[in-house]
Design an enzyme around this catalytic site. Structure first.
Site, mmCIF file in Angstrom:
data_model
loop_
_atom_site.group_PDB
_atom_site.id
_atom_site.type_symbol
_atom_site.label_atom_id
_atom_site.label_comp_id
_atom_site.label_asym_id
_atom_site.label_seq_id
_atom_site.Cartn_x
_atom_site.Cartn_y
_atom_site.Cartn_z
ATOM 1 N N GLY A 38 -1.085 -1.882 -20.910
ATOM 2 C CA GLY A 38 -0.517 -2.443 -19.689
ATOM 3 C C GLY A 38 -0.864 -1.608 -18.470
ATOM 4 N N GLY B 227 6.712 -8.047 -21.664
ATOM 5 C CA GLY B 227 5.519 -7.299 -21.250
ATOM 6 C C GLY B 227 4.654 -7.015 -22.465
ATOM 7 N N HIS B 228 5.276 -6.518 -23.528
ATOM 8 C CA HIS B 228 4.535 -6.269 -24.773
ATOM 9 C C HIS B 228 3.973 -7.582 -25.326
ATOM 10 C CE1 HIS B 228 7.587 -2.845 -24.949
ATOM 11 N NE2 HIS B 228 6.448 -2.193 -25.001
ATOM 12 N N MET C 126 5.822 1.496 -28.512
ATOM 13 C CA MET C 126 6.903 2.336 -29.046
ATOM 14 C C MET C 126 8.127 1.478 -29.367
ATOM 15 S SD MET C 126 6.635 6.010 -27.288
ATOM 16 C CE MET C 126 7.423 5.603 -25.768
ATOM 17 N N LYS D 112 1.013 -1.457 -16.116
ATOM 18 C CA LYS D 112 2.324 -0.892 -15.760
ATOM 19 C C LYS D 112 2.279 0.638 -15.862
ATOM 20 C CE LYS D 112 6.978 -0.259 -16.387
ATOM 21 N NZ LYS D 112 6.948 1.083 -16.919
ATOM 22 N N GLN E 258 -1.475 6.326 -17.534
ATOM 23 C CA GLN E 258 -1.717 6.348 -18.987
ATOM 24 C C GLN E 258 -3.018 5.607 -19.317
ATOM 25 O OE1 GLN E 258 1.352 5.732 -22.179
ATOM 26 N NE2 GLN E 258 0.544 3.658 -22.166
ATOM 27 N N LEU F 299 10.684 -3.977 -27.920
ATOM 28 C CA LEU F 299 9.687 -4.869 -27.326
ATOM 29 C C LEU F 299 10.310 -5.877 -26.366
ATOM 30 C CD1 LEU F 299 7.525 -5.529 -30.517
ATOM 31 C CD2 LEU F 299 7.210 -3.776 -28.755
ATOM 32 N N GLN G 14 5.081 12.770 -27.144
ATOM 33 C CA GLN G 14 4.930 12.482 -25.717
ATOM 34 C C GLN G 14 6.234 12.593 -24.933
ATOM 35 O OE1 GLN G 14 3.448 8.376 -26.472
ATOM 36 N NE2 GLN G 14 4.689 7.806 -24.706
HETATM 37 P P1 AMP Z 1 5.431 1.278 -24.582
HETATM 38 O O1 AMP Z 1 6.090 0.622 -25.754
HETATM 39 O O2 AMP Z 1 6.338 1.439 -23.419
HETATM 40 O O3 AMP Z 1 4.682 2.524 -24.968
HETATM 41 O O4 AMP Z 1 4.334 0.256 -24.078
HETATM 42 C C1 AMP Z 1 3.357 -0.266 -24.930
HETATM 43 C C2 AMP Z 1 2.324 -0.982 -24.097
HETATM 44 O O5 AMP Z 1 2.951 -2.049 -23.384
HETATM 45 C C3 AMP Z 1 1.669 -0.068 -23.058
HETATM 46 O O6 AMP Z 1 0.285 -0.371 -22.989
HETATM 47 C C4 AMP Z 1 2.376 -0.465 -21.791
HETATM 48 O O7 AMP Z 1 1.616 -0.235 -20.617
HETATM 49 C C5 AMP Z 1 2.594 -1.954 -22.004
HETATM 50 N N1 AMP Z 1 3.675 -2.451 -21.165
HETATM 51 C C6 AMP Z 1 4.908 -1.915 -20.998
HETATM 52 N N2 AMP Z 1 5.610 -2.605 -20.092
HETATM 53 C C7 AMP Z 1 4.811 -3.619 -19.671
HETATM 54 C C8 AMP Z 1 4.954 -4.678 -18.725
HETATM 55 N N3 AMP Z 1 6.077 -4.841 -18.025
HETATM 56 N N4 AMP Z 1 3.928 -5.522 -18.548
HETATM 57 C C9 AMP Z 1 2.762 -5.381 -19.244
HETATM 58 N N5 AMP Z 1 2.555 -4.385 -20.147
HETATM 59 C C10 AMP Z 1 3.560 -3.516 -20.355
#
Ligand code: AMP
Length: 282
Positions: free
Chosen positions: A147, A36-37, A30, A149, A153, A33, A61
């Site tokens: 992730g 983690g991303h 989303m 994290k 999900q 970034l 969501q």
């Molecule tokens: P989001 O943009 O928050 O929807 O996250 C996109 C992807 O990045 C999802 O698969 C998350 O689980 C993963 N993600 C978010 N934060 C982290 C993190 N700190 N470490 C590893 N993956 C992450």
């Protein structure tokens, strides 16, 4: 070279040119970034011939309009980060292209969506699986990276994918943390300095629970109490849940075994944060 597509037809043209034997690693995000991303992108880069990252703030969501509008959006920086991670394509579609029909036909998530995030955020996982299903249909990846994290999900997406996209291999990626242990999250940038300080208690609470188990107490109640005791020292932390679930599932356990997972959600200063850690021997 990294190409940005906002138009789904143009993306489909690019996708149509990819040869049958080439693997496509997909990282749905989303935006806003962070490292983690980036770790997901790097893994996809190592393992796949092509890497596609989607950036789409999925209104389906969010169960509060305020939360949706507050969600950070950093489009230019995001593109630069994707470029430096060697991503081939950034797909940033418009809502009307993603879901031309109104109302949107929502997918019902699996049983794993019922507690925890699903209970605190009604409709959240239906929105998640609906958008991931749609993105999988558009991108047609061979591999998709998520992730740990977002532990619940991942469980819910695994179930959806097993049912609707059997040919996509789902990869679970380790959580990347800040120096003080806080799990990286797009929401962290919404924290005030004092809320950020409080948030550092979350990983400490999880580690305390794990060390309690490592010391020989296998009761999940004891681990949960240990985690809560760390969080409750700070009155600005509102605990939503702390629980222990069996490895890879959302099933609550009474006695903790290796690889079970402690999960937590808190609200600090109006910002909701989640985290989890696995019980492993020291
Ligand atoms: P989001 O943009 O928050 O929807 O996250 C996109 C992807 O990045 C999802 O698969 C998350 O689980 C993963 N993600 C978010 N934060 C982290 C993190 N700190 N470490 C590893 N993956 C992450």
């Amino acid at each position: 070279m990294t190409t940005l597509f906002t138009d789904l037809q143009q993306f489909s043209y690019w996708r149509g040119e990819i040869l049958k034997h080439e693997s496509i690693g997909f990282v749905p995000t989303m935006g806003a970034l962070h490292q983690g991303h980036v770790s997901l992108m790097q893994r996809a880069r190592r393992e796949c011939d092509r890497v596609v990252v989607s950036i789409y703030v999925n209104s389906l969501q969010f169960n509060s309009l305020d939360d949706f509008s507050k969600y950070p959006r950093t489009v230019d920086e995001d593109f630069e980060l994707c470029k430096s991670a060697g991503v081939d394509v950034v797909l940033s579609p418009l809502k009307d292209d993603m879901f031309p029909l109104h109302p949107v036909g929502l997918i019902t998530p699996s049983h794993d969506a019922e507690g925890f995030e699903g209970a605190d955020r009604p409709g959240h996982f239906s929105g998640v699986v609906t958008v991931v299903d749609r993105l999988f249909s558009i991108v047609q990846p061979t591999d998709a990276y998520f992730g740990l994290k977002d532990y619940q999900q991942l469980a819910v997406i695994n179930n959806m994918s097993n049912e609707l996209h059997r040919h996509v291999t789902i990869h679970a990626c380790e959580t990347i943390r800040e120096d003080d242990g806080l799990a990286m999250s797009s929401r962290n940038r919404l924290l005030s300095p004092s809320a950020r300080t409080s948030a550092a208690r979350i990983p400490l609470a999880l580690l305390h629970a794990i060390s309690c188990w490592q010391d020989g107490n296998s009761s999940s109640i004891a681990a949960i109490d240990a985690a809560r005791s760390v969080l409750e020292c700070d009155s600005t932390i509102e605990i939503q849940y702390v629980s222990v679930v069996a490895a890879g599932t959302m099933n609550i356990v009474d006695t903790i075994n290796q690889h079970d997972v402690i999960i937590v959600a808190v609200v600090i200063d109006g910002i909701r944060l989640i985290d989890n850690m696995k019980f492993i021997t020291a």
